[in-house]
Design a protein around this motif. Sequence first.
Motif, mmCIF file in Angstrom:
data_model
loop_
_atom_site.group_PDB
_atom_site.id
_atom_site.type_symbol
_atom_site.label_atom_id
_atom_site.label_comp_id
_atom_site.label_asym_id
_atom_site.label_seq_id
_atom_site.Cartn_x
_atom_site.Cartn_y
_atom_site.Cartn_z
ATOM 1 N N UNK A 111 0.787 -1.221 0.000
ATOM 2 C CA UNK A 111 0.000 0.000 0.000
ATOM 3 C C UNK A 111 0.820 1.271 0.000
ATOM 4 N N UNK A 112 0.392 2.265 0.802
ATOM 5 C CA UNK A 112 0.899 3.627 0.693
ATOM 6 C C UNK A 112 1.604 4.096 1.961
ATOM 7 N N UNK A 113 2.464 5.108 1.785
ATOM 8 C CA UNK A 113 3.150 5.771 2.902
ATOM 9 C C UNK A 113 3.858 4.786 3.828
ATOM 10 N N UNK A 114 4.552 3.839 3.208
ATOM 11 C CA UNK A 114 5.117 2.702 3.926
ATOM 12 C C UNK A 114 6.172 3.103 4.946
ATOM 13 N N UNK A 115 7.065 4.009 4.584
ATOM 14 C CA UNK A 115 8.125 4.407 5.515
ATOM 15 C C UNK A 115 7.541 5.073 6.755
ATOM 16 N N UNK A 116 6.503 5.876 6.559
ATOM 17 C CA UNK A 116 5.832 6.511 7.699
ATOM 18 C C UNK A 116 5.240 5.464 8.633
ATOM 19 N N UNK A 117 4.543 4.504 8.055
ATOM 20 C CA UNK A 117 3.887 3.481 8.874
ATOM 21 C C UNK A 117 4.896 2.575 9.574
ATOM 22 N N UNK A 118 6.006 2.289 8.917
ATOM 23 C CA UNK A 118 7.023 1.451 9.560
ATOM 24 C C UNK A 118 7.558 2.119 10.824
ATOM 25 N N UNK A 119 7.772 3.438 10.772
ATOM 26 C CA UNK A 119 8.238 4.171 11.949
ATOM 27 C C UNK A 119 7.149 4.259 13.014
ATOM 28 N N UNK A 120 5.933 4.544 12.603
ATOM 29 C CA UNK A 120 4.820 4.617 13.557
ATOM 30 C C UNK A 120 4.652 3.295 14.296
ATOM 31 N N UNK A 121 4.875 2.198 13.582
ATOM 32 C CA UNK A 121 4.731 0.868 14.186
ATOM 33 C C UNK A 121 5.973 0.402 14.935
ATOM 34 N N UNK A 122 6.971 1.283 15.060
ATOM 35 C CA UNK A 122 8.167 0.987 15.851
ATOM 36 C C UNK A 122 8.928 -0.227 15.316
ATOM 37 N N UNK A 123 8.937 -0.367 13.990
ATOM 38 C CA UNK A 123 9.666 -1.476 13.384
ATOM 39 C C UNK A 123 11.172 -1.303 13.588
ATOM 40 N N UNK A 124 11.876 -2.416 13.671
ATOM 41 C CA UNK A 124 13.330 -2.389 13.820
ATOM 42 C C UNK A 124 14.034 -2.565 12.485
ATOM 43 N N UNK A 125 13.270 -2.785 11.430
ATOM 44 C CA UNK A 125 13.812 -2.853 10.083
ATOM 45 C C UNK A 125 12.714 -2.545 9.079
ATOM 46 N N UNK A 126 13.116 -2.166 7.876
ATOM 47 C CA UNK A 126 12.166 -2.035 6.780
ATOM 48 C C UNK A 126 12.754 -2.742 5.571
ATOM 49 N N UNK A 127 11.902 -3.066 4.619
ATOM 50 C CA UNK A 127 12.359 -3.818 3.454
ATOM 51 C C UNK A 127 12.143 -3.073 2.160
ATOM 52 N N UNK A 128 12.882 -3.479 1.147
ATOM 53 C CA UNK A 128 12.652 -3.040 -0.233
ATOM 54 C C UNK A 128 12.470 -4.306 -1.065
ATOM 55 N N UNK A 129 11.391 -4.351 -1.821
ATOM 56 C CA UNK A 129 11.015 -5.563 -2.543
ATOM 57 C C UNK A 129 10.806 -5.273 -4.016
ATOM 58 N N UNK A 130 11.353 -6.116 -4.864
ATOM 59 C CA UNK A 130 10.997 -6.108 -6.285
ATOM 60 C C UNK A 130 10.129 -7.325 -6.532
ATOM 61 N N UNK A 131 8.947 -7.094 -7.070
ATOM 62 C CA UNK A 131 7.998 -8.187 -7.284
ATOM 63 C C UNK A 131 7.394 -8.083 -8.682
ATOM 64 N N UNK A 132 6.937 -9.216 -9.175
ATOM 65 C CA UNK A 132 6.196 -9.217 -10.423
ATOM 66 C C UNK A 132 4.818 -8.625 -10.168
ATOM 67 N N UNK A 133 4.312 -7.900 -11.145
ATOM 68 C CA UNK A 133 3.025 -7.225 -11.002
ATOM 69 C C UNK A 133 1.908 -8.174 -11.404
ATOM 70 N N UNK A 134 0.893 -8.259 -10.532
ATOM 71 C CA UNK A 134 -0.353 -8.923 -10.909
ATOM 72 C C UNK A 134 -1.469 -7.884 -10.779
ATOM 73 N N UNK A 135 -2.718 -8.315 -10.816
ATOM 74 C CA UNK A 135 -3.816 -7.347 -10.789
ATOM 75 C C UNK A 135 -4.182 -6.904 -9.370
ATOM 76 N N UNK A 136 -3.505 -7.427 -8.362
ATOM 77 C CA UNK A 136 -3.707 -6.961 -7.003
ATOM 78 C C UNK A 136 -2.814 -5.762 -6.721
ATOM 79 N N UNK A 137 -2.834 -5.311 -5.477
ATOM 80 C CA UNK A 137 -1.991 -4.191 -5.060
ATOM 81 C C UNK A 137 -0.819 -4.749 -4.258
ATOM 82 N N UNK A 138 0.363 -4.762 -4.884
ATOM 83 C CA UNK A 138 1.599 -5.243 -4.245
ATOM 84 C C UNK A 138 1.492 -6.706 -3.806
ATOM 85 N N UNK A 139 0.806 -7.524 -4.605
ATOM 86 C CA UNK A 139 0.581 -8.921 -4.219
ATOM 87 C C UNK A 139 1.347 -9.930 -5.075
ATOM 88 N N UNK A 140 2.068 -9.477 -6.089
ATOM 89 C CA UNK A 140 2.726 -10.397 -7.015
ATOM 90 C C UNK A 140 3.910 -11.124 -6.412
#
Length: 298
Positions: A111-140
């Motif tokens: 979805x959206x505004x991922x870096x903001x949400x990762x910080x709000x959720x107090x994550x200890x890491x974040x990821x960067x992903x390359x994925x194949x595109x399907x008709x969903x939202x970031x689901x490939x």
Amino acid sequence: MKLNIGYFADGPWSHLAFDKIINDKDITISFICVRFDTKDETLKNYCTLYNIDYIKHENINSEYFIKKVATYKCDLFVSMSFNQIFKAEIINLPRLKIINCHAGKLPFYRGRNILNWALINDEKEFGITVHFVDEGIDTGDILYQKSYPISDHDNYLSLLNISYKECASVLYDAIVLIKKENVKITKQTDIHATGFYCSQRKIGDEIINWDQTSRDIFNFVRAICKPGPMARAFINDQEMKINKVEYIKDAPVYKCLKGSILQKNNSDFLVKTNDSFIRVIEYEYNGKFRVGDRFEIK
């Protein structure tokens, strides 16, 4: 294997990736398609410099657009910070389909505004992903993914700077895997059955809730600091913009009036939270306040 690609891109996320791709002699960029409402002149200048077709269209799934890009006979479409949803016909147009770079650790943080949400959720890491595109939202299916640590010294700006650089590297490395025919995909459901989505942040979401813990408020403020909108709060009927607070570890937990100004110096002040207190150290405010005044509780 040589690759002919079409690049769907926009903004600073895409510029460093372009620099890596264009210098690979085995890759040809036939066109760059930018967001329809783009204000990014950099990619347009790249097209002029490297003799690449520059295109934009309000509906990339239209019959007209699909016929147009089909003429380029691309092997692969690459998406970086593009804002339209690809549907089945255009997904299946290039023989190697479409890949997208997402600054989130899929299948989580779709979805959206991922870096903001990762910080709000107090994550200890974040990821960067390359994925194949399907008709969903970031689901490939996932092609390539890397993780990066988050410390208490990080904020929205620091994660943005990491992402600008690392998204370019991760995307290019994924293209190289395709070029070398060394693709090993991971289905997102093999990692987690559902994953989760993040919604886009909107005006009004930046207001601090003083009924939260000190840790939650610390994370909230650093998640939307400059170049974000900055956290907002209201005291004495005026808005204050708060760009940075200090989380005081081992601060006493006690009951008192939440949102109260506990101590005030020339450059900072303490505010009572749900559990302890925080120190506000960067803020913008045109009014006056003193010890004992209280922020409005959201």
